[in-house]
Design an enzyme around this catalytic site. Structure first.
Site, PDB file in Angstrom:
ATOM      1  N   ASN A  11       0.844  -1.196   0.000  1.00 12.37           N
ATOM      2  CA  ASN A  11       0.000   0.000   0.000  1.00 12.37           C
ATOM      3  C   ASN A  11       0.876   1.241   0.000  1.00 12.37           C
ATOM      4  O   ASN A  11       2.100   1.145   0.046  1.00 12.37           O
ATOM      5  CB  ASN A  11      -0.965  -0.022   1.187  1.00 12.37           C
ATOM      6  CG  ASN A  11      -0.217  -0.048   2.492  1.00 12.37           C
ATOM      7  OD1 ASN A  11       0.482   0.894   2.836  1.00 12.37           O
ATOM      8  ND2 ASN A  11      -0.334  -1.158   3.223  1.00 12.37           N
ATOM      9  N   LYS A  48      10.041 -16.025 -10.399  1.00 10.28           N
ATOM     10  CA  LYS A  48       9.292 -14.934 -11.018  1.00 10.28           C
ATOM     11  C   LYS A  48       8.267 -15.501 -12.005  1.00 10.28           C
ATOM     12  O   LYS A  48       8.605 -16.335 -12.836  1.00 10.28           O
ATOM     13  CB  LYS A  48      10.268 -14.018 -11.756  1.00 10.28           C
ATOM     14  CG  LYS A  48       9.591 -12.791 -12.299  1.00 10.28           C
ATOM     15  CD  LYS A  48      10.577 -11.868 -12.995  1.00 10.28           C
ATOM     16  CE  LYS A  48       9.805 -10.851 -13.806  1.00 10.28           C
ATOM     17  NZ  LYS A  48      10.423 -10.497 -15.049  1.00 10.28           N
ATOM     18  N   LYS A  83     -11.422  -3.291  19.051  1.00  8.81           N
ATOM     19  CA  LYS A  83     -10.039  -3.747  19.218  1.00  8.81           C
ATOM     20  C   LYS A  83      -9.518  -3.484  20.629  1.00  8.81           C
ATOM     21  O   LYS A  83      -8.318  -3.686  20.877  1.00  8.81           O
ATOM     22  CB  LYS A  83      -9.125  -3.066  18.190  1.00  8.81           C
ATOM     23  CG  LYS A  83      -9.437  -3.404  16.724  1.00  8.81           C
ATOM     24  CD  LYS A  83      -8.271  -3.029  15.806  1.00  8.81           C
ATOM     25  CE  LYS A  83      -8.683  -3.088  14.338  1.00  8.81           C
ATOM     26  NZ  LYS A  83      -7.556  -3.102  13.422  1.00  8.81           N
TER      27      LYS A  83
END
Ligand code: CTP
Length: 399
Positions: A206, A285, A337
């Site tokens: 990200n 790969k 949480k």
């Protein structure tokens, strides 16, 4: 008590630095005056030498103690550097990192916190060049003691007068208190993204830069904490003094956090952990085939939730990067949480979220309080979060 470097520059308010030196000494601090060449035209180094009992330095080659390199010794010994008054010229030199006299050399060489009390004509203070330099220095953690409003020596009226002596001395006291309010406290921080390998050259990741987590580490260190920074891949240089553990994947971050959580007093999860990883990382790969390719992703462990569930009396802080209904989702994460605090932001808002230097955070506390912070630098956001941590620990100690 503290060793204070007192930088005095060539402002007409230079004479007031004598008073500031005296007040700091009355508080029990020792003062080492460092004058710029321009300051010596307005006030004699001998005055400061007599007041402080320490020989005054001006040039980089001034060596009051033979055999010792003054700029390194003084830089290392200082607990805090105060530049009062600071001219526009010295502020510019500091922002640029110039080291053309003893004061600017010391400012570069020291790791002590730096406080600056500017004094100059209002037009010079409000000039975009000066304000840009002030912003640069603030970004680096320098604290400004804002100039006051009044009539200048030149007759102009406006913002630019050196703050009054009690304000400056109080700012020093507050800063010294801050510098040690997390002494003996172990802060564990996660930062950056995680990379989940697809094959040896590709990953799922990200856009987290790690800036928020690194700023938190810096702020916690500035408050005297012992800091362990568990970081995913970033391009940033970790702050000096932090113990750094580098990881790539969420699983590695999970293991590192589990290993260090017991020893911490405060845990701050600023990492943007990849929620999913490819089920299998290919050993070689993958070649292009022209065919569609389906990648099966499996969930990663929730690092924050796993440790917060067994937090004991540790203070646990999470982040919530949202694109819609930020407060509602953050509230659900705070209670779901088992957190003490969650910092929520809307990553779609300009200036907030990934890759930028600023953030607009809303802090949601476990007791229901909500605090909206303005759009500000990530370093300033980090400072507020660390202050909240320190306030909490203070209250607990007092309770
Ligand atoms: N976090 C974590 N481990 C994960 C996912 C998130 O420790 N596997 C932490 C982050 O560091 C952050 C907080 O949990 O402090 C919230 O992360 P976020 O991605 O916003 O929430 P999620 O629980 O992943 O929920 P969602 O993606 O549905 O918003």
């Amino acid at each position: 008590m503290a060793k204070i470097l007192l930088g005095v520059t060539g402002s007409i308010a230079a004479y007031r630095a004598c008073d500031i030196a005296r007040e700091l000494m009355r508080e029990g601090h020792s003062v080492q005056a460092v004058l710029t060449r321009a300051a010596t035209r307005l006030i004699s180094p001998d005055t400061f030498a007599a007041l402080t009992g320490n020989p005054v330095v001006v040039d980089v080659f001034d060596e009051p103690v033979p055999g010792q390199i003054a700029h390194i010794r003084l830089a290392q010994e200082a607990d805090l550097a105060l530049i009062a008054p600071a001219t526009a010229h010295t502020i510019a030199r500091l922002a640029l990192g110039l080291a053309d006299d003893m004061l600017t050399t010391l400012a570069l060489a020291t790791r002590a916190p730096i406080l600056i009390a500017p004094a100059m004509n209002p037009a010079m203070w409000s000039h975009p060049a000066t304000q840009a330099h002030v912003a640069t220095l603030r970004e680096r953690g320098v604290v400004f003691i804002e100039p006051a409003y009044g009539i200048m020596a030149c007759g102009d009226e406006g913002w630019g007068k050196l703050a009054d002596t009690p304000t400056i001395v109080q700012a020093v006291a507050l800063h010294l208190r801050h510098a040690s309010d997390l002494q003996g406290v172990h802060v564990l921080i996660t930062a950056g993204p995680t990379y989940e390998p697809i094959d040896p050259v590709r990953f799922v990741g990200n856009r987290s830069s790690g800036k928020m987590g690194y700023a938190l580490a810096e702020a916690a260190l500035a408050h005297g904490a012992t800091v362990t920074l568990i970081t995913g891949p970033t391009a940033l240089t970790p702050p000096a003094g932090a113990t750094v553990i580098r990881v790539q994947t969420a699983q590695q971050m999970y293991e590192a956090v589990q290993a260090h959580f017991d020893a911490c007093d405060v845990f701050i999860a600023a990492a943007a952990v990849a929620d999913y990883r490819p089920e299998r990382a290919l050993p070689r790969k993958r070649k292009r085939t022209g065919e569609a390719w389906t990648l099966r992703l499996v969930p990663n462990p929730d690092i924050l939730a796993s440790v917060a569930a067994r937090k004991g009396d540790r203070f646990v802080v999470g982040f919530a990067a949202e694109t819609d209904k930020a407060l509602q989702h953050a509230q659900a994460k705070l209670s779901g949480k088992n957190l003490d605090l969650i910092a929520a932001n809307n990553v779609l808002e300009p200036g907030s979220g990934f890759e930028v230097d600023t953030n607009r955070l809303t802090l949601l506390y476990a007791d229901g309080r909500i605090e909206e912070l303005p759009l500000m630098s990530k370093r300033a956001c980090a400072e507020r979060i660390i202050e909240v941590v320190a306030e909490h620990l203070r209250q607990r100690r007092g309770a």
